[in-house]
Enzyme design. Sequence first.
Site, mmCIF file in Angstrom:
data_model
loop_
_atom_site.group_PDB
_atom_site.id
_atom_site.type_symbol
_atom_site.label_atom_id
_atom_site.label_comp_id
_atom_site.label_asym_id
_atom_site.label_seq_id
_atom_site.Cartn_x
_atom_site.Cartn_y
_atom_site.Cartn_z
ATOM 1 N N LYS A 22 -31.460 42.962 3.688
ATOM 2 C CA LYS A 22 -31.343 41.532 3.342
ATOM 3 C C LYS A 22 -29.871 41.190 3.076
ATOM 4 O O LYS A 22 -29.352 40.199 3.598
ATOM 5 C CB LYS A 22 -32.164 41.214 2.108
ATOM 6 C CG LYS A 22 -31.829 39.879 1.448
ATOM 7 C CD LYS A 22 -32.653 39.597 0.215
ATOM 8 C CE LYS A 22 -32.098 40.155 -1.049
ATOM 9 N NZ LYS A 22 -31.003 39.369 -1.672
ATOM 10 N N ASN A 23 -29.203 42.033 2.300
ATOM 11 C CA ASN A 23 -27.852 41.675 1.844
ATOM 12 C C ASN A 23 -26.774 41.925 2.885
ATOM 13 O O ASN A 23 -25.621 41.565 2.669
ATOM 14 C CB ASN A 23 -27.539 42.407 0.536
ATOM 15 C CG ASN A 23 -28.369 41.854 -0.607
ATOM 16 O OD1 ASN A 23 -29.024 40.819 -0.461
ATOM 17 N ND2 ASN A 23 -28.372 42.547 -1.726
ATOM 18 N N CYS A 116 -28.640 31.816 -12.165
ATOM 19 C CA CYS A 116 -30.020 32.165 -11.820
ATOM 20 C C CYS A 116 -30.560 33.023 -12.953
ATOM 21 O O CYS A 116 -29.935 33.187 -13.997
ATOM 22 C CB CYS A 116 -30.054 32.920 -10.497
ATOM 23 S SG CYS A 116 -29.278 34.516 -10.602
ATOM 24 N N ARG A 121 -23.563 33.686 -12.606
ATOM 25 C CA ARG A 121 -23.173 33.772 -11.175
ATOM 26 C C ARG A 121 -22.028 32.796 -10.833
ATOM 27 O O ARG A 121 -22.147 31.928 -9.985
ATOM 28 C CB ARG A 121 -24.385 33.505 -10.277
ATOM 29 C CG ARG A 121 -25.628 34.271 -10.622
ATOM 30 C CD ARG A 121 -25.527 35.769 -10.489
ATOM 31 N NE ARG A 121 -25.413 36.240 -9.141
ATOM 32 C CZ ARG A 121 -26.442 36.469 -8.327
ATOM 33 N NH1 ARG A 121 -27.653 36.222 -8.737
ATOM 34 N NH2 ARG A 121 -26.253 36.918 -7.113
ATOM 35 N N PRO A 122 -20.885 32.885 -11.516
ATOM 36 C CA PRO A 122 -19.765 31.985 -11.204
ATOM 37 C C PRO A 122 -19.246 32.214 -9.780
ATOM 38 O O PRO A 122 -19.492 33.263 -9.188
ATOM 39 C CB PRO A 122 -18.708 32.377 -12.239
ATOM 40 C CG PRO A 122 -19.045 33.776 -12.621
ATOM 41 C CD PRO A 122 -20.532 33.896 -12.534
ATOM 42 N N ILE A 123 -18.536 31.217 -9.253
ATOM 43 C CA ILE A 123 -17.943 31.361 -7.918
ATOM 44 C C ILE A 123 -16.438 31.116 -7.962
ATOM 45 O O ILE A 123 -15.816 30.772 -6.948
ATOM 46 C CB ILE A 123 -18.607 30.404 -6.905
ATOM 47 C CG1 ILE A 123 -18.501 28.949 -7.369
ATOM 48 C CG2 ILE A 123 -20.049 30.801 -6.628
ATOM 49 C CD1 ILE A 123 -18.914 27.932 -6.298
ATOM 50 N N LEU A 125 -13.976 33.136 -8.086
ATOM 51 C CA LEU A 125 -13.196 34.019 -7.184
ATOM 52 C C LEU A 125 -13.321 33.543 -5.727
ATOM 53 O O LEU A 125 -12.370 33.630 -4.949
ATOM 54 C CB LEU A 125 -13.672 35.464 -7.321
ATOM 55 C CG LEU A 125 -13.565 36.080 -8.720
ATOM 56 C CD1 LEU A 125 -14.066 37.515 -8.716
ATOM 57 C CD2 LEU A 125 -12.124 36.011 -9.238
ATOM 58 N N ASP A 306 -28.807 46.575 -8.313
ATOM 59 C CA ASP A 306 -30.090 46.179 -7.715
ATOM 60 C C ASP A 306 -31.149 47.268 -7.825
ATOM 61 O O ASP A 306 -32.328 46.994 -7.597
ATOM 62 C CB ASP A 306 -29.892 45.806 -6.244
ATOM 63 C CG ASP A 306 -29.039 44.562 -6.095
ATOM 64 O OD1 ASP A 306 -28.556 44.300 -4.983
ATOM 65 O OD2 ASP A 306 -28.815 43.875 -7.106
ATOM 66 N N ILE A 328 -22.958 44.798 -14.472
ATOM 67 C CA ILE A 328 -22.631 43.803 -13.439
ATOM 68 C C ILE A 328 -23.122 42.415 -13.809
ATOM 69 O O ILE A 328 -22.377 41.438 -13.745
ATOM 70 C CB ILE A 328 -23.220 44.227 -12.066
ATOM 71 C CG1 ILE A 328 -22.747 45.623 -11.669
ATOM 72 C CG2 ILE A 328 -22.883 43.182 -10.998
ATOM 73 C CD1 ILE A 328 -21.265 45.734 -11.404
ATOM 74 N N ARG A 398 -38.719 37.468 -1.441
ATOM 75 C CA ARG A 398 -37.339 37.136 -1.037
ATOM 76 C C ARG A 398 -36.651 38.357 -0.436
ATOM 77 O O ARG A 398 -35.767 38.225 0.418
ATOM 78 C CB ARG A 398 -36.530 36.649 -2.248
ATOM 79 C CG ARG A 398 -36.891 35.274 -2.761
ATOM 80 C CD ARG A 398 -35.924 34.852 -3.849
ATOM 81 N NE ARG A 398 -34.573 35.173 -3.466
ATOM 82 C CZ ARG A 398 -33.667 35.710 -4.302
ATOM 83 N NH1 ARG A 398 -33.976 35.959 -5.560
ATOM 84 N NH2 ARG A 398 -32.439 35.982 -3.883
HETATM 85 C C1 EPZ Z 1 -24.435 40.385 -4.225
HETATM 86 O O1 EPZ Z 1 -24.469 39.261 -5.099
HETATM 87 C C2 EPZ Z 1 -25.883 40.694 -3.894
HETATM 88 N N1 EPZ Z 1 -26.501 39.555 -3.235
HETATM 89 C C3 EPZ Z 1 -26.650 41.004 -5.189
HETATM 90 O O2 EPZ Z 1 -27.983 41.373 -4.825
HETATM 91 C C4 EPZ Z 1 -25.986 42.197 -5.865
HETATM 92 O O3 EPZ Z 1 -26.650 42.460 -7.085
HETATM 93 C C5 EPZ Z 1 -24.504 41.883 -6.125
HETATM 94 O O4 EPZ Z 1 -23.853 41.525 -4.881
HETATM 95 C C6 EPZ Z 1 -23.766 43.059 -6.741
HETATM 96 O O5 EPZ Z 1 -23.847 44.155 -5.918
HETATM 97 C C7 EPZ Z 1 -26.338 39.409 -1.897
HETATM 98 O O6 EPZ Z 1 -25.649 40.174 -1.253
HETATM 99 C C8 EPZ Z 1 -27.047 38.240 -1.268
HETATM 100 P P1 EPZ Z 1 -20.927 39.563 -6.901
HETATM 101 P P2 EPZ Z 1 -23.093 38.465 -5.436
HETATM 102 O O7 EPZ Z 1 -20.148 38.423 -6.376
HETATM 103 O O8 EPZ Z 1 -22.273 38.356 -4.223
HETATM 104 C C9 EPZ Z 1 -18.838 38.215 -11.111
HETATM 105 C C10 EPZ Z 1 -30.321 41.231 -4.868
HETATM 106 O O9 EPZ Z 1 -31.142 41.531 -5.752
HETATM 107 N N2 EPZ Z 1 -18.268 37.140 -10.284
HETATM 108 O O10 EPZ Z 1 -20.437 40.942 -6.651
HETATM 109 O O11 EPZ Z 1 -23.409 37.220 -6.175
HETATM 110 C C11 EPZ Z 1 -20.089 37.704 -11.761
HETATM 111 O O12 EPZ Z 1 -19.967 37.934 -13.143
HETATM 112 C C12 EPZ Z 1 -29.048 40.490 -5.248
HETATM 113 O O13 EPZ Z 1 -30.449 41.498 -3.645
HETATM 114 C C13 EPZ Z 1 -17.348 36.292 -10.867
HETATM 115 O O14 EPZ Z 1 -17.021 36.416 -12.043
HETATM 116 O O15 EPZ Z 1 -22.435 39.512 -6.441
HETATM 117 C C14 EPZ Z 1 -21.216 38.515 -11.197
HETATM 118 O O16 EPZ Z 1 -22.075 38.772 -12.240
HETATM 119 C C15 EPZ Z 1 -28.988 40.155 -6.734
HETATM 120 N N3 EPZ Z 1 -16.808 35.291 -10.102
HETATM 121 C C16 EPZ Z 1 -20.539 39.777 -10.676
HETATM 122 O O17 EPZ Z 1 -19.182 39.364 -10.375
HETATM 123 C C17 EPZ Z 1 -17.144 35.133 -8.775
HETATM 124 O O18 EPZ Z 1 -16.577 34.224 -8.118
HETATM 125 C C18 EPZ Z 1 -21.128 40.342 -9.402
HETATM 126 O O19 EPZ Z 1 -21.112 39.293 -8.467
HETATM 127 C C19 EPZ Z 1 -18.094 36.002 -8.222
HETATM 128 C C20 EPZ Z 1 -18.639 37.007 -8.983
#
Ligand code: EPZ
Length: 439
Positions: A22-23, A116, A121-123, A125, A306, A328, A398
């Site tokens: 999926k990811n 969620c 889940r901030p964006i 970065l 995960d 995480i 999902r």
């Molecule tokens: C991806 O989410 C995966 N989703 C998640 O899987 C997975 O748990 C996660 O990576 C970590 O490995 C998909 O690939 C669709 P991140 P993502 O950006 O991209 C911080 C599942 O169950 N952060 O690495 O959202 C924030 O605190 C899902 O399949 C910022 O601070 O993960 C977050 O908690 C759940 N600012 C942490 O990084 C940002 O701009 C990890 O986020 C982005 C992230």
Amino acid sequence: MAKIIVQGGVPLRGTLRVQGSKNAALPILAACVLVSGVCELENCPDLSDVCAAVRILRHLGCVVTRAGDRLTVDARAVIRAAIPDDLMREMRSSIVFLGSVLARTGRASLCTPGGCDIGMRPIDLHLSSLYALGARIHTENGALRCFAPGGLCGTELCLPFPSVGATENILLASATAKGTTLLRGAAREPEIDDLICFLNACGARIRTTGAGTILITGVPALHGCRHRVIPDRIAAVTYMTAVGTAGGDVTLTDTAPAHYLSVIRVLERAGCRIAFENDRLRIQSEGRLCAVPRIRTLPYPGFPTDAQAAVMALLATAKGVSVIEETIFENRFHHVRALRRMGADIAVNGRTARVKGVRRLRGAAVAAGDLRAGAALIVAGLGADGETVIDDVHHIDRGYEKIEACLQTLGARIERSADSGSTEPEQQYPLRLVPLQRG
Ligand code: EPZ
């Protein structure tokens, strides 16, 4: 609302092919927007999140067809740059379309995905990286309006945290940017490598050094390609924890053990016998497992967040005390309440869970709190005494393709009931008076 009903106590035996990732599929589908051509994606899992991504592609003007596990995406006629809120909100990881839509059309309008169940889940970065690449971004009441009228320009970037999503958006935004982008501190998950492999097959010029540094040399345009999505490492470890919990002897095929060595080591320490070669892995488990004193979730190649819920479900009946630290996401223990309802002895303090193994869990009426928490309840139910009824299974759909059918092929007594109404499990089943587990 459909429910999944599990009768525990049946060891799992047989062979199971692992679904596509999926990811990996989701960012690759978003990357198709960059390609003024036709892409064929094989091993694409049939999941509700993938369907949500397909709906976004079609809204943008792509023609998408599915034949079995092959998705064909024709993005020659991308005509829109705005994604409606209802499509964005179906799946929070839709934010990964921002980079590709902006790069393809020079603008992008979408709503911020918001938090969620598992965290804020901030964006930040994502946005700061796109800004550095030349995007101009206006945010107002949760809406994002992005522009890059002169196109995006390569630059040097360094992520303070190896965000998977931010790394993906940077790759999508810089693949056809002018000049070169040097990214340090990138995520190193296998799904990132798969996205890079897809983009390079489309004519991009992306190199990784393996230590989280990626060099992207922008090219004028990308062409169509055929790509096979990697196997889903989290689905694989979920089925492994099912075998560890219920006992049995199962061989997984079309899997990539090298993508989840950290989980294999934990399950071996718990007492599972694991052997793997190429794309096959055999796991055997009998009798009661042992606790694993300390597990910390970390960015890849560390222990994946995960896998945390499913491994906790397995350790809930292991001999001894296991301590799991979730580094995480700030709120990823939704499964604890339901596991306690099943008799687990788990104490949570902030981001740390202390799991004292009990001999057996007992079946109960529970609800999936999120995708991985829901799968963990199936794992727990497979090893429990009696019947477990899991509500809100849409969370599970999902990310797991036909999970009950997969487990049925291994001999599990599991089925899905299309139950009407969605009252709380407690209201549907007589409450059993059980001693409160003090967390
Ligand atoms: C991806 O989410 C995966 N989703 C998640 O899987 C997975 O748990 C996660 O990576 C970590 O490995 C998909 O690939 C669709 P991140 P993502 O950006 O991209 C911080 C599942 O169950 N952060 O690495 O959202 C924030 O605190 C899902 O399949 C910022 O601070 O993960 C977050 O908690 C759940 N600012 C942490 O990084 C940002 O701009 C990890 O986020 C982005 C992230």
